[in-house]
Design a protein around this motif. Structure first.
Motif, PDB file in Angstrom:
ATOM      1  N   ALA A 338       0.820  -1.210   0.000  1.00 54.15           N
ATOM      2  CA  ALA A 338       0.000   0.000   0.000  1.00 54.15           C
ATOM      3  C   ALA A 338       0.856   1.263   0.000  1.00 54.15           C
ATOM      4  N   LEU A 339       2.024   1.200   0.636  1.00 57.25           N
ATOM      5  CA  LEU A 339       2.933   2.349   0.680  1.00 57.25           C
ATOM      6  C   LEU A 339       3.771   2.467  -0.587  1.00 57.25           C
ATOM      7  N   ARG A 340       3.628   1.505  -1.506  1.00 53.51           N
ATOM      8  CA  ARG A 340       4.362   1.499  -2.774  1.00 53.51           C
ATOM      9  C   ARG A 340       5.873   1.482  -2.528  1.00 53.51           C
ATOM     10  N   CYS A 341       6.268   0.668  -1.569  1.00 52.87           N
ATOM     11  CA  CYS A 341       7.689   0.489  -1.288  1.00 52.87           C
ATOM     12  C   CYS A 341       8.281  -0.548  -2.245  1.00 52.87           C
ATOM     13  N   GLN A 342       9.594  -0.513  -2.408  1.00 54.87           N
ATOM     14  CA  GLN A 342      10.287  -1.610  -3.073  1.00 54.87           C
ATOM     15  C   GLN A 342      10.680  -2.602  -1.983  1.00 54.87           C
ATOM     16  N   VAL A 343      10.467  -3.882  -2.226  1.00 53.87           N
ATOM     17  CA  VAL A 343      10.679  -4.877  -1.183  1.00 53.87           C
ATOM     18  C   VAL A 343      11.471  -6.058  -1.726  1.00 53.87           C
ATOM     19  N   PHE A 344      12.459  -6.491  -0.930  1.00 59.91           N
ATOM     20  CA  PHE A 344      13.215  -7.712  -1.200  1.00 59.91           C
ATOM     21  C   PHE A 344      12.963  -8.652  -0.027  1.00 59.91           C
ATOM     22  N   ILE A 345      12.479  -9.872  -0.325  1.00 59.45           N
ATOM     23  CA  ILE A 345      12.184 -10.853   0.721  1.00 59.45           C
ATOM     24  C   ILE A 345      12.981 -12.121   0.444  1.00 59.45           C
ATOM     25  N   THR A 346      13.755 -12.574   1.443  1.00 63.77           N
ATOM     26  CA  THR A 346      14.481 -13.832   1.297  1.00 63.77           C
ATOM     27  C   THR A 346      13.838 -14.911   2.147  1.00 63.77           C
ATOM     28  N   SER A 347      13.984 -16.148   1.684  1.00 62.80           N
ATOM     29  CA  SER A 347      13.488 -17.294   2.449  1.00 62.80           C
ATOM     30  C   SER A 347      14.209 -18.547   1.981  1.00 62.80           C
ATOM     31  N   ILE A 348      14.207 -19.547   2.847  1.00 60.99           N
ATOM     32  CA  ILE A 348      14.770 -20.835   2.459  1.00 60.99           C
ATOM     33  C   ILE A 348      13.777 -21.576   1.568  1.00 60.99           C
ATOM     34  N   GLU A 349      12.515 -21.513   1.950  1.00 57.76           N
ATOM     35  CA  GLU A 349      11.471 -22.191   1.190  1.00 57.76           C
ATOM     36  C   GLU A 349      11.114 -21.417  -0.072  1.00 57.76           C
ATOM     37  N   HIS A 350      10.586 -22.111  -1.041  1.00 53.47           N
ATOM     38  CA  HIS A 350      10.088 -21.453  -2.253  1.00 53.47           C
ATOM     39  C   HIS A 350       8.959 -20.502  -1.869  1.00 53.47           C
ATOM     40  N   PRO A 351       9.037 -19.216  -2.246  1.00 56.17           N
ATOM     41  CA  PRO A 351       7.995 -18.247  -1.866  1.00 56.17           C
ATOM     42  C   PRO A 351       6.634 -18.635  -2.461  1.00 56.17           C
ATOM     43  N   GLU A 352       5.604 -18.337  -1.710  1.00 53.26           N
ATOM     44  CA  GLU A 352       4.243 -18.594  -2.168  1.00 53.26           C
ATOM     45  C   GLU A 352       3.460 -17.284  -2.118  1.00 53.26           C
ATOM     46  N   PRO A 353       3.423 -16.546  -3.224  1.00 58.71           N
ATOM     47  CA  PRO A 353       2.729 -15.255  -3.234  1.00 58.71           C
ATOM     48  C   PRO A 353       1.278 -15.354  -2.773  1.00 58.71           C
ATOM     49  N   GLU A 354       0.627 -16.489  -3.042  1.00 56.16           N
ATOM     50  CA  GLU A 354      -0.771 -16.634  -2.646  1.00 56.16           C
ATOM     51  C   GLU A 354      -0.921 -16.711  -1.128  1.00 56.16           C
ATOM     52  N   VAL A 355       0.177 -17.008  -0.420  1.00 56.90           N
ATOM     53  CA  VAL A 355       0.135 -16.999   1.039  1.00 56.90           C
ATOM     54  C   VAL A 355       0.301 -15.574   1.556  1.00 56.90           C
ATOM     55  N   LEU A 356       1.231 -14.818   0.953  1.00 59.42           N
ATOM     56  CA  LEU A 356       1.433 -13.428   1.363  1.00 59.42           C
ATOM     57  C   LEU A 356       0.221 -12.564   1.015  1.00 59.42           C
ATOM     58  N   TRP A 357      -0.387 -12.846  -0.129  1.00 58.69           N
ATOM     59  CA  TRP A 357      -1.550 -12.065  -0.572  1.00 58.69           C
ATOM     60  C   TRP A 357      -2.712 -13.036  -0.836  1.00 58.69           C
ATOM     61  N   PRO A 358      -3.330 -13.553   0.231  1.00 58.45           N
ATOM     62  CA  PRO A 358      -4.360 -14.588   0.074  1.00 58.45           C
ATOM     63  C   PRO A 358      -5.624 -14.104  -0.628  1.00 58.45           C
ATOM     64  N   GLU A 359      -5.810 -12.807  -0.692  1.00 57.68           N
ATOM     65  CA  GLU A 359      -7.022 -12.275  -1.324  1.00 57.68           C
ATOM     66  C   GLU A 359      -6.859 -12.079  -2.831  1.00 57.68           C
ATOM     67  N   GLY A 360      -5.712 -12.517  -3.357  1.00 55.65           N
ATOM     68  CA  GLY A 360      -5.499 -12.476  -4.801  1.00 55.65           C
ATOM     69  C   GLY A 360      -5.112 -11.128  -5.358  1.00 55.65           C
ATOM     70  N   ASP A 361      -4.640 -10.232  -4.500  1.00 55.72           N
ATOM     71  CA  ASP A 361      -4.283  -8.889  -4.962  1.00 55.72           C
ATOM     72  C   ASP A 361      -2.771  -8.686  -4.925  1.00 55.72           C
ATOM     73  N   ALA A 362      -2.024  -9.709  -5.310  1.00 61.42           N
ATOM     74  CA  ALA A 362      -0.560  -9.629  -5.287  1.00 61.42           C
ATOM     75  C   ALA A 362      -0.063  -8.541  -6.229  1.00 61.42           C
ATOM     76  N   PRO A 363       0.977  -7.801  -5.830  1.00 62.33           N
ATOM     77  CA  PRO A 363       1.547  -6.771  -6.706  1.00 62.33           C
ATOM     78  C   PRO A 363       2.420  -7.417  -7.791  1.00 62.33           C
ATOM     79  N   GLU A 364       2.914  -6.599  -8.677  1.00 61.36           N
ATOM     80  CA  GLU A 364       3.891  -7.092  -9.650  1.00 61.36           C
ATOM     81  C   GLU A 364       5.130  -7.530  -8.886  1.00 61.36           C
ATOM     82  N   TYR A 365       5.676  -8.687  -9.222  1.00 70.60           N
ATOM     83  CA  TYR A 365       6.864  -9.164  -8.501  1.00 70.60           C
ATOM     84  C   TYR A 365       7.747  -9.989  -9.430  1.00 70.60           C
ATOM     85  N   ARG A 366       8.997 -10.139  -9.001  1.00 69.18           N
ATOM     86  CA  ARG A 366       9.927 -11.051  -9.650  1.00 69.18           C
ATOM     87  C   ARG A 366      10.400 -12.056  -8.618  1.00 69.18           C
TER      88      ARG A 366
END
Length: 388
Positions: A338-366
């Motif tokens: 919502a703040l239109r920040c640039q974000v870098f997220i690291t994890s050991i597991e394969h990221p699951e965008p649907e978990v971070l944005w469960p309502e289906g409103d995921a932003p553009e990401y790489r």
């Protein structure tokens, strides 16, 4: 602005390839030791001039090498009109570079190809905010952590703060040397007191003004969330002395005490953000989970202050899966989006965008996989890569 290009030389185990990032979200995963945290660390060098993981440059340079280099390319970020010429991914608004020669103990800084002497001229272009396991000491740790937290924000809000802070540091150092001299040199101390008092007032004014903005933003964030545990939280800025009295008078009244201790005990070097609930420090009253949530809210409020000024913050979230539950990770991702920040997220597991944005409103990401220091971008829908 956002970091859209990164290239390193002899930085830990990172490959020297040029990597292109999204001005929005970047999801990076890989096994322990693969280099995912090193990517964030390299980005941090451009915005902080140092590692957020270790205190020595020697620990960061690749084994057997004497010099490390980090280059970054910034575009106009999420505020760019996608139909304008500035939306061209190859068009950079700024080029930042930092190199450190370990043997010569020299640091070279460049902005748009020109050498600069002051790190602030580099860092001002890329506000980097780190959220890693160590950041939660902002609440549980000493005043220095909270002072650093506030000063980062003041630096990016008030352009003159960096020079003022450096001047105050130099005077404090000279004053401390006089206190440790072994004999009371009252005439010299009065000279340093006068300079220190003048700088302290200006520095504290800047901190107090930005803290007001931060507190407003924090209260707004708090109102938007169901955070009943934070009801009654008191958050106050303590400048480092009782400002109802001139600092020079306070120093004079505690001359013997400071002489015994050998360093300055009052002034902006003792400033703090005091966090209390029911008159007690929150470090004593909040659970570990509540302390983590409080730090996250404080970080979001920082981002909001700069977002309201039209600045895009680059957040580095290192291994937060190990520190935050799913609900808090979702809240953080939603707020930063919502703040239109640039974000870098690291994890050991394969990221699951649907978990971070469960309502289906995921932003553009790489999404990137890291292995042996090499980043490989995954296209949306690709199966996760295995680490070897």
């Amino acid at each position: 602005m956002a970091l859209v290009k990164l290239q390193t030389q002899h930085f830990r185990n990172l490959a020297p390839d040029t990597i292109s990032f999204s001005p929005s979200f970047n999801l990076i995963y890989g096994a322990n030791g693969s280099g995912k945290s090193s990517v964030l660390e390299a980005i941090g060098y451009l915005g902080l001039g140092r590692s957020f993981r270790v205190s020595r440059h020697q620990a960061v340079v690749a084994h057997g090498q004497q010099k490390l280099t980090v280059f970054g390319g910034l575009d106009q970020g999420l505020e760019t009109d996608p139909t304008s010429d500035e939306a061209d991914p190859e068009r950079l608004a700024h080029r930042l570079g930092i190199s450190r020669d370990i043997g010569q103990k020299e640091t070279l800084l460049r902005v748009d190809g020109e050498a600069v002497r002051n790190l602030s001229l580099l860092a001002m272009h890329l506000p980097v905010s780190v959220i890693d396991p160590g950041v939660f000491d902002i609440v549980a740790g000493g005043p220095g952590k909270r002072r650093q937290f506030l000063d980062w924000l003041v630096f990016h809000v008030e352009p003159s703060f960096s020079t003022l802070w450096q001047q105050c540091q130099r005077v404090t150092s000279q004053r401390n040397k006089t206190l440790r001299n072994g004999r009371m040199d009252e005439s010299l101390l009065r000279v340093w007191d006068a300079q220190y008092g003048t700088l302290a007032e200006k520095l504290s004014d800047a901190r107090a003004e930005v803290f007001k903005r931060f507190r407003v933003a924090f209260d707004e964030v708090l109102q938007e969330l169901d955070a009943g545990w934070a009801q009654g939280l008191k958050m106050d800025f303590y400048p480092g002395w009782d400002r109802s009295k001139p600092l020079t008078d306070v120093l004079l009244g505690h001359r013997e005490q400071e002489f015994r201790m050998g360093h300055t005990l009052y002034g902006p070097n003792r400033a703090d953000i005091r966090l209390k609930l029911g008159g007690r420090p929150v470090a004593e009253t909040f659970s570990r989970g509540q302390q983590k949530a409080l730090v996250i809210l404080m970080k979001i409020a920082q981002g909001k202050v700069l977002s309201d000024q039209g600045k895009q913050v680059t957040f580095l979230l290192d291994d937060i899966n190990a520190e935050l539950d799913v609900r808090h990770r979702q809240m953080l991702a939603r707020k930063l989006q919502a703040l239109r920040c640039q974000v870098f997220i690291t994890s050991i597991e394969h990221p699951e965008p649907e978990v971070l944005w469960p309502e289906g409103d995921a932003p553009e990401y790489r999404m990137f996989h890291v292995e042996h220091g090499k980043l490989t971008e995954e296209k949306t829908g690709e199966p996760p890569q295995e680490s070897h």
